[in-house]
Motif scaffolding. Structure first.
Motif, PDB file in Angstrom:
ATOM      1  N   LYS A 116      55.176  98.626  31.641  1.00 35.77           N
ATOM      2  CA  LYS A 116      54.189  99.420  30.909  1.00 35.77           C
ATOM      3  C   LYS A 116      54.349  99.328  29.380  1.00 35.77           C
ATOM      4  O   LYS A 116      54.192 100.318  28.655  1.00 35.77           O
ATOM      5  CB  LYS A 116      54.238 100.895  31.355  1.00 35.77           C
ATOM      6  N   ILE A 117      54.656  98.153  28.926  1.00 32.17           N
ATOM      7  CA  ILE A 117      54.722  97.876  27.492  1.00 32.17           C
ATOM      8  C   ILE A 117      53.371  97.324  27.058  1.00 32.17           C
ATOM      9  O   ILE A 117      52.776  96.499  27.753  1.00 32.17           O
ATOM     10  CB  ILE A 117      55.834  96.852  27.186  1.00 32.17           C
ATOM     11  N   ASP A 118      52.864  97.774  25.929  1.00 32.28           N
ATOM     12  CA  ASP A 118      51.549  97.301  25.480  1.00 32.28           C
ATOM     13  C   ASP A 118      51.623  95.833  25.068  1.00 32.28           C
ATOM     14  O   ASP A 118      52.701  95.312  24.757  1.00 32.28           O
ATOM     15  CB  ASP A 118      51.046  98.162  24.323  1.00 32.28           C
ATOM     16  N   PRO A 119      50.484  95.120  25.079  1.00 30.99           N
ATOM     17  CA  PRO A 119      50.473  93.665  24.878  1.00 30.99           C
ATOM     18  C   PRO A 119      51.132  93.184  23.582  1.00 30.99           C
ATOM     19  O   PRO A 119      51.786  92.146  23.589  1.00 30.99           O
ATOM     20  CB  PRO A 119      48.979  93.318  24.893  1.00 30.99           C
ATOM     21  N   LEU A 120      50.981  93.901  22.473  1.00 34.56           N
ATOM     22  CA  LEU A 120      51.545  93.426  21.207  1.00 34.56           C
ATOM     23  C   LEU A 120      53.063  93.389  21.261  1.00 34.56           C
ATOM     24  O   LEU A 120      53.690  92.381  20.899  1.00 34.56           O
ATOM     25  CB  LEU A 120      51.083  94.317  20.054  1.00 34.56           C
ATOM     26  N   LYS A 121      53.664  94.473  21.727  1.00 29.28           N
ATOM     27  CA  LYS A 121      55.129  94.498  21.822  1.00 29.28           C
ATOM     28  C   LYS A 121      55.601  93.512  22.892  1.00 29.28           C
ATOM     29  O   LYS A 121      56.639  92.849  22.732  1.00 29.28           O
ATOM     30  CB  LYS A 121      55.615  95.911  22.158  1.00 29.28           C
ATOM     31  N   PHE A 353      69.656  92.693  19.410  1.00 24.83           N
ATOM     32  CA  PHE A 353      70.810  93.550  19.705  1.00 24.83           C
ATOM     33  C   PHE A 353      70.618  94.942  19.108  1.00 24.83           C
ATOM     34  O   PHE A 353      70.882  95.956  19.766  1.00 24.83           O
ATOM     35  CB  PHE A 353      72.085  92.908  19.150  1.00 24.83           C
ATOM     36  N   PHE A 354      70.158  94.990  17.877  1.00 24.65           N
ATOM     37  CA  PHE A 354      69.923  96.279  17.214  1.00 24.65           C
ATOM     38  C   PHE A 354      68.883  97.111  17.968  1.00 24.65           C
ATOM     39  O   PHE A 354      69.074  98.307  18.213  1.00 24.65           O
ATOM     40  CB  PHE A 354      69.467  96.033  15.775  1.00 24.65           C
ATOM     41  N   LEU A 355      67.784  96.488  18.337  1.00 18.53           N
ATOM     42  CA  LEU A 355      66.733  97.217  19.055  1.00 18.53           C
ATOM     43  C   LEU A 355      67.192  97.631  20.451  1.00 18.53           C
ATOM     44  O   LEU A 355      66.760  98.671  20.966  1.00 18.53           O
ATOM     45  CB  LEU A 355      65.469  96.354  19.147  1.00 18.53           C
ATOM     46  N   ALA A 356      68.061  96.827  21.067  1.00 14.09           N
ATOM     47  CA  ALA A 356      68.606  97.202  22.375  1.00 14.09           C
ATOM     48  C   ALA A 356      69.461  98.463  22.255  1.00 14.09           C
ATOM     49  O   ALA A 356      69.387  99.367  23.100  1.00 14.09           O
ATOM     50  CB  ALA A 356      69.426  96.049  22.953  1.00 14.09           C
ATOM     51  N   VAL A 357      70.266  98.522  21.210  1.00 19.51           N
ATOM     52  CA  VAL A 357      71.061  99.732  20.965  1.00 19.51           C
ATOM     53  C   VAL A 357      70.144 100.915  20.688  1.00 19.51           C
ATOM     54  O   VAL A 357      70.377 102.034  21.175  1.00 19.51           O
ATOM     55  CB  VAL A 357      72.045  99.504  19.795  1.00 19.51           C
ATOM     56  N   LEU A 358      69.083 100.667  19.931  1.00 18.24           N
ATOM     57  CA  LEU A 358      68.090 101.712  19.678  1.00 18.24           C
ATOM     58  C   LEU A 358      67.495 102.205  20.994  1.00 18.24           C
ATOM     59  O   LEU A 358      67.305 103.415  21.196  1.00 18.24           O
ATOM     60  CB  LEU A 358      66.988 101.157  18.769  1.00 18.24           C
ATOM     61  N   GLY A 359      67.216 101.274  21.901  1.00 18.15           N
ATOM     62  CA  GLY A 359      66.678 101.651  23.202  1.00 18.15           C
ATOM     63  C   GLY A 359      67.643 102.493  24.009  1.00 18.15           C
ATOM     64  O   GLY A 359      67.233 103.456  24.680  1.00 18.15           O
ATOM     65  N   LEU A 426      61.944  99.579  21.453  1.00 17.44           N
ATOM     66  CA  LEU A 426      60.897  99.554  20.430  1.00 17.44           C
ATOM     67  C   LEU A 426      59.675 100.338  20.883  1.00 17.44           C
ATOM     68  O   LEU A 426      59.074 101.090  20.107  1.00 17.44           O
ATOM     69  CB  LEU A 426      60.523  98.093  20.140  1.00 17.44           C
ATOM     70  N   HIS A 427      59.321 100.184  22.149  1.00 20.99           N
ATOM     71  CA  HIS A 427      58.152 100.883  22.686  1.00 20.99           C
ATOM     72  C   HIS A 427      58.351 102.397  22.667  1.00 20.99           C
ATOM     73  O   HIS A 427      57.473 103.144  22.219  1.00 20.99           O
ATOM     74  CB  HIS A 427      57.893 100.405  24.118  1.00 20.99           C
ATOM     75  N   SER A 428      59.508 102.837  23.151  1.00 20.80           N
ATOM     76  CA  SER A 428      59.748 104.284  23.198  1.00 20.80           C
ATOM     77  C   SER A 428      59.855 104.864  21.790  1.00 20.80           C
ATOM     78  O   SER A 428      59.468 106.015  21.556  1.00 20.80           O
ATOM     79  CB  SER A 428      61.025 104.581  23.981  1.00 20.80           C
ATOM     80  N   PHE A 429      60.342 104.086  20.855  1.00 16.27           N
ATOM     81  CA  PHE A 429      60.453 104.560  19.468  1.00 16.27           C
ATOM     82  C   PHE A 429      59.079 104.914  18.899  1.00 16.27           C
ATOM     83  O   PHE A 429      58.909 105.939  18.242  1.00 16.27           O
ATOM     84  CB  PHE A 429      61.108 103.476  18.609  1.00 16.27           C
ATOM     85  N   PHE A 430      58.093 104.082  19.167  1.00 14.64           N
ATOM     86  CA  PHE A 430      56.761 104.294  18.598  1.00 14.64           C
ATOM     87  C   PHE A 430      55.913 105.264  19.419  1.00 14.64           C
ATOM     88  O   PHE A 430      54.775 105.543  19.042  1.00 14.64           O
ATOM     89  CB  PHE A 430      56.027 102.960  18.451  1.00 14.64           C
ATOM     90  N   THR A 431      56.443 105.759  20.507  1.00 14.72           N
ATOM     91  CA  THR A 431      55.681 106.725  21.322  1.00 14.72           C
ATOM     92  C   THR A 431      56.356 108.096  21.335  1.00 14.72           C
ATOM     93  O   THR A 431      56.114 108.904  22.232  1.00 14.72           O
ATOM     94  CB  THR A 431      55.553 106.209  22.770  1.00 14.72           C
ATOM     95  N   SER A 432      57.211 108.349  20.353  1.00 13.10           N
ATOM     96  CA  SER A 432      57.875 109.658  20.256  1.00 13.10           C
ATOM     97  C   SER A 432      57.617 110.264  18.885  1.00 13.10           C
ATOM     98  O   SER A 432      57.090 109.609  17.979  1.00 13.10           O
ATOM     99  CB  SER A 432      59.381 109.506  20.503  1.00 13.10           C
ATOM    100  N   ALA A 531      54.176  98.040  11.353  1.00 14.82           N
ATOM    101  CA  ALA A 531      55.625  98.103  11.566  1.00 14.82           C
ATOM    102  C   ALA A 531      56.036  97.243  12.751  1.00 14.82           C
ATOM    103  O   ALA A 531      57.044  96.529  12.693  1.00 14.82           O
ATOM    104  CB  ALA A 531      56.060  99.551  11.776  1.00 14.82           C
ATOM    105  N   ILE A 532      55.258  97.299  13.834  1.00 11.15           N
ATOM    106  CA  ILE A 532      55.560  96.490  15.021  1.00 11.15           C
ATOM    107  C   ILE A 532      55.471  95.010  14.689  1.00 11.15           C
ATOM    108  O   ILE A 532      56.351  94.215  15.080  1.00 11.15           O
ATOM    109  CB  ILE A 532      54.600  96.845  16.173  1.00 11.15           C
ATOM    110  N   ILE A 533      54.429  94.622  13.966  1.00  7.44           N
ATOM    111  CA  ILE A 533      54.259  93.204  13.606  1.00  7.44           C
ATOM    112  C   ILE A 533      55.402  92.747  12.712  1.00  7.44           C
ATOM    113  O   ILE A 533      55.968  91.658  12.909  1.00  7.44           O
ATOM    114  CB  ILE A 533      52.902  92.988  12.915  1.00  7.44           C
ATOM    115  N   LEU A 534      55.784  93.583  11.727  1.00  6.29           N
ATOM    116  CA  LEU A 534      56.855  93.214  10.807  1.00  6.29           C
ATOM    117  C   LEU A 534      58.185  93.070  11.562  1.00  6.29           C
ATOM    118  O   LEU A 534      58.908  92.085  11.378  1.00  6.29           O
ATOM    119  CB  LEU A 534      56.977  94.263   9.701  1.00  6.29           C
TER     120      LEU A 534
END
Length: 815
Positions: A116-121, A353-359, A426-432, A531-534
């Motif tokens: 359930k991740i949107d197409p861009l991500k 790796f950074f985003l995985a830790v964020l997740g 990344l997905h959960s970050f932008f939906t909170s 932000a997602i694109i960058l």
């Protein structure tokens, strides 16, 4: 119209994947091909098979050009009714290797949509997975089957998740097709490693079902998987059955020999030697390469620049710029890890790796722990001999674990799991809400950047010494004064330290940019989409520029150089003037396929080479037993003379294609059979394992009268069909210099079936009655006929399931 709009982002993603795959491998559009070392070897191994196809328009399923003769089951054999293979061909419509890169993208994109991740991500996640350095490097060296299997892994995981989410039909259908494609990719080691992740996934969901007392649903899940697996296996039945049959005959099967070549008792009980299985074991500290690519010096082929300490040291020592460059390129290995050969570091990306830790900090879904545990298990198992407690346990007790070597390659599971964690993070970050975003952002930034800072400060704990340093120091000390060798190694270590620090700073730079971009979003200074694109561009750029150091446009050559990888040498021309049937041994290239490209070789290049030929080499040929070469009909030996030139020596004592023997020597077991070859007069005596083949002889008389008029000559020589004419006034026993293979080869004498006996540990033998006779050997493997029938029935069943399922699903929805 609404449906088209819904599909529009996915079509756009597909178009983007195609364009990016072609841009990365741009020379394919110019008709060039990538020079892959493993594929060069495969081309040589498969040449006789391909030549046979071109002339006979059929499959031989056997080749005489390598290891004295072996099935082609693992050399790209084409099987009847391989409809899954045709589906796979349709999906891989781009020129190679862009086709595999596209498969990477598509498979991971599908998994992201299921999560359930949107197409861009999902699009950027697919690029991050596809550009994982190890996945690109294996395309560069030609591990195509491995890349093929890895590409379908995400789709298998996606289908399994859908089924566990009670989407039985569509999930089951995806699982069935994905597993069928995964198996069809024909790299069972990668498929086997995928099972570790699926096991963790299964335990997670089974616990949820049991906790909620959903036993009926759990039964439906199991039934769905059973149906999907049966059809997927059935559609690949021919390859699976043929591979299983051949495995026991190959070095992946267990040997009958209980003694080593030195005559001592074997202590190893696994199919492959333990040291061979764990030869490529990832170093524990070396695993940090995952987040900073050249902490351990990159790959074996890494080159230092003119700004390096080694280059500067050579100039100061008095070398010219040209000499300094040459010595720096030739004698300055930057890699200082413990593996024998490393084409490139297994870099997953600092941003990933950074985003995985964020997740892990931010995402609330428990499924994240499945991918984290899968990654952790993969990492620990990749250490192999460096974590022998777990590795030995797996080799000794885990079924099939001892069939595979290069345990470091299990990191492919980690290379799948971390991008998944990164994108769900990344997905959960932008939906909170913003408050939670900042809390997770500073924690993950502190964790990852803190780790990089710690590694930077602790660099003095490493000695930066490579395994070759001692040899280099000794070599230079012999030709120069002793201080030169010491100074050279010190300069090399300084360059390694520089690479270590530089790549930590590089990773820190990319992570800081991503953290700033996400922080700017929390402060409403950057929109979600921007932000997602960058972040996505930084994530892909990080990997892209590392990948280009190891696989780039310079690796492409003209199509002719790939299609015809070996040029005939004067030595080959000399041998090819002999039009009789014989074999060749390339002494220095025994495990190289070059000789197989031009001749019938007893060597070759294969990870599943015939076990008995390998044992003949280890126990006899490598110990200079020339008589074994004679019985294998090795008429020419290619070696290097004192001047370094390749020369061919003729062996006039080669036994020929077939000969009558005077005596059969019965021995009780395989060790005695091998030992008998030490001094066997194989022109007159054949040794037979009484335990296996004693019943083939009606009486105890095993001597024969052979006079000078007895002849047996080869009159037809095809890979899968041999014909001989014999003339002997007495009953006799003939030995054929062809490799014995129990399944598939059928022998006839004047059209009547005859039983083939294994003699001299690896060859074929037949009882031949007195008189003139026509003897034929045909390779007609029953496993191909049976497997093809199963594949046809299974493919029809899959089609019926697909059509019927869609019909009933639509009918249910309309009602």
């Amino acid at each position: 119209m609404k449906q088209i709009q819904k599909l529009y982002p996915h079509f756009l993603a597909l178009f983007g994947f195609v364009v990016i795959a072609l841009i990365y491998f741009l020379p394919v559009l110019q008709g060039k091909k990538i020079y892959q070392s493993d594929i060069v070897q495969y081309t040589a191994m498969a040449k006789e098979q391909n030549d046979f196809r071109a002339v006979e328009h059929a499959e031989p399923y056997w080749t005489n050009s390598a290891f004295g003769g072996m099935p082609t089951y693992q050399m790209g054999a084409n099987y009847p009714h391989d409809y899954i293979g045709k589906l796979d061909d349709a999906l891989r419509f781009l020129p190679r290797p862009a086709d595999y890169l596209l498969l990477y993208f598509l498979g991971f994109y599908g998994l992201m949509l299921v999560l359930k991740i949107d197409p861009l991500k999902a699009f950027f996640g697919a690029l991050a997975f596809g550009f994982s350095t190890y996945l690109i490097v294996i395309l560069g060296v030609g591990h195509n089957a491995k890349a093929h299997a890895i590409a379908y892994m995400p789709l298998v995981v996606a289908g399994v998740i859908m089924v566990f989410r009670k989407k039985y039909f569509y999930g089951g259908l995806l699982t069935m097709l994905a597993v069928a494609l995964e198996i069809n990719a024909n790299h069972f080691q990668m498929t086997y490693y995928l099972l570790f992740l699926l096991l963790v996934l299964g335990i997670y969901y089974a616990y949820k079902f049991i906790k909620n007392k959903e036993y009926k649903e759990l039964g439906l899940v199991g039934g769905t998987f059973a149906v999907a697996l049966i059809f997927a296996l059935g559609a690949n039945a021919t390859n699976l059955m043929a591979t299983k049959e051949f495995t026991d005959y190959s070095i992946r099967g267990k040997s009958d020999l209980k003694l080593t070549p030195e005559g001592t008792k074997k202590t190893e009980t696994s199919s492959l030697d333990r040291s061979y299985i764990t030869e490529y074991s990832y170093g524990v500290a070396e695993s940090l390469n995952l987040i900073a690519p050249r902490l351990f010096g990159g790959g074996n082929g890494e080159k230092l620049s003119n700004d390096s300490a080694v280059y500067d040291y050579m100039l100061k020592y008095g070398a010219s710029e040209e000499e300094a460059r040459q010595i720096t390129d030739s004698y300055a290995p930057t890699y200082w890890g413990s593996q024998p050969i490393v084409a490139a570091p297994a870099y997953i990306g600092a941003v990933v790796f950074f985003l995985a830790v964020l997740g892990l900090y931010h995402d609330k879904r428990k499924i994240k722990y499945v991918f984290f545990i899968g990654a952790l298990l993969s990492l620990v198992l990749s250490w192999g001999k460096n974590f022998s407690v777990l590795t030995d346990l797996c080799i000794d007790y885990l079924p099939f674990y001892d069939k595979f070597r290069a345990v470091s390659s299990i990191q492919v599971v980690l290379e799948l799991c971390f991008p998944v964690l990164a994108i769900i993070g990344l997905h959960s970050f932008f939906t909170s809400d913003k408050e939670k975003q900042w809390d997770s952002l500073w924690k993950s930034s502190a964790t990852v950047l803190g780790l990089l800072v710690l590694l930077f400060l602790c660099r003095s704990l490493f000695d930066f010494s490579g395994e070759l340093d001692g040899q280099l120091r000794q070599m230079f000390s012999q030709s120069q004064d002793k201080s030169f060798g010491i100074g050279f190694i010190d300069a090399l270590k300084a360059d390694r330290k520089t690479m270590y620090a530089a790549d930590l700073l590089r990773s820190g730079f990319f992570i800081s940019l991503v953290a700033i971009a996400l922080w700017a979003h929390t402060k409403n200074k950057l929109s979600s989409q921007n932000a997602i694109i960058l972040v996505g561009l930084l994530m892909v750029a990080d990997l892209f520029f590392v990948d280009k150091n190891y696989v780039s446009n310079k690796d492409f050559v003209s199509a002719h150089e790939v299609d015809v990888p070996f040029e005939v040498t004067p030595t080959d021309e000399q041998i090819l003037q002999d039009t009789t049937s014989y074999r060749v041994l390339d002494v220095e290239g025994y495990l190289n396929a070059k000789a197989s490209y031009f001749h019938k070789s007893i060597g070759g290049y294969s990870a599943v080479r015939p076990r008995r030929m390998q044992e003949l080499f280890d126990y006899q040929i490598a110990r200079n037993n020339k008589r074994v070469l004679d019985m294998l009909n090795v008429k020419y030996v290619i070696q290097t003379n004192d001047k370094g030139e390749e020369v061919a020596s003729m062996n006039p004592e080669a036994n020929g294609n077939a000969w009558f023997v005077k005596e059969l020597k019965m021995v009780p077991n395989s060790d005695a059979e091998m030992k008998a070859l030490d001094k066997l007069d194989n022109k007159n005596v054949a040794v037979i394992n009484k335990y296996e083949f004693g019943a083939c002889f009606k009486n105890d008389t095993h001597t024969f009268s052979v006079d000078s008029t007895a002849t047996i000559n080869l009159t037809l020589n095809k890979p899968n069909h041999l014909k001989y004419r014999s003339n002997n006034i007495n009953d006799g026993f003939a030995v054929f210099s062809e490799m014995y293979y129990k399944n598939g080869w059928k022998a006839t004498v004047d059209g009547k079936a005859a039983e083939i006996v294994r003699v001299d540990y690896a060859l074929r033998g037949l009882n031949i009655p007195a008189g003139k006779h026509t003897i034929e050997f045909r390779f007609e493997p029953q496993v191909v006929k049976t497997g093809s029938t199963i594949a046809l029935v299974s493919s029809i069943g899959m089609l019926m399931l697909l059509v019927g399922g869609i019909y009933f699903e639509r009918k249910k929805k309309s009602n």
